[in-house]
Design a protein around this motif. Sequence first.
Motif, mmCIF file in Angstrom:
data_model
loop_
_atom_site.group_PDB
_atom_site.id
_atom_site.type_symbol
_atom_site.label_atom_id
_atom_site.label_comp_id
_atom_site.label_asym_id
_atom_site.label_seq_id
_atom_site.Cartn_x
_atom_site.Cartn_y
_atom_site.Cartn_z
ATOM 1 N N ASN A 18 0.818 -1.217 0.000
ATOM 2 C CA ASN A 18 0.000 0.000 0.000
ATOM 3 C C ASN A 18 0.849 1.264 0.000
ATOM 4 N N ASP A 79 -7.933 2.697 -3.849
ATOM 5 C CA ASP A 79 -9.146 2.546 -4.662
ATOM 6 C C ASP A 79 -8.809 2.036 -6.051
ATOM 7 N N ASP A 80 -7.667 2.487 -6.597
ATOM 8 C CA ASP A 80 -7.175 1.984 -7.872
ATOM 9 C C ASP A 80 -5.823 1.334 -7.610
ATOM 10 N N ARG A 109 -10.534 -7.686 -2.014
ATOM 11 C CA ARG A 109 -10.462 -6.220 -2.097
ATOM 12 C C ARG A 109 -9.420 -5.781 -3.116
ATOM 13 N N ASP A 112 -10.854 -6.339 -6.578
ATOM 14 C CA ASP A 112 -11.857 -5.312 -6.877
ATOM 15 C C ASP A 112 -11.208 -3.991 -7.274
ATOM 16 N N ALA A 113 -10.026 -3.725 -6.701
ATOM 17 C CA ALA A 113 -9.321 -2.477 -6.987
ATOM 18 C C ALA A 113 -8.377 -2.596 -8.183
#
Length: 170
Positions: A18, A79-80, A109, A112-113
Amino acid sequence: MVAEGGSAGGLLMGAITNLAPDRFAGILAAVPFVDALTSILDPDLPLTVIEWDEWGDPLHDPEVYDYMATYTPYENVADDASAYPKILAVTSLNDTRVLYVEPAKWVARLRDAGAPVRLKIEMQAGHGGVSGRYESWRERAFEIAWILEVLRLSDAENAETTAAPAPVES
């Protein structure tokens, strides 16, 4: 470069993914503690209450909760995440320390991103992975093959560079 860590080291893998996704070609997260906040909020799990001494108690201390939420991998997936490195999450169905649902939820997750991620669940293993020398070697070979693929060092991706060198003229 490929980073690798397991259990609490898997939490580190999720955090660096991240925080600095551009620094790594791949991330290998073994039985990763990537949904730490959710798990440590459940006092019915076997290790939660005894871990509060080390991690703090987010269930009863909002400051600890807020701090953990700043670094726990699941809560901080971009988010992306399409620019994330390739990720291999390996978990075990019979792990009582890091339940398989943690990496499964994290992988969902990530997918999805838009992150490039694979999930492997060992059906007969626990926190330490598969048992038995040959099974353990087979598992490690799978992980190393994935690392070589990520680094583009596998035979399939480098057929021309792995061919025998041309003879030297004297």
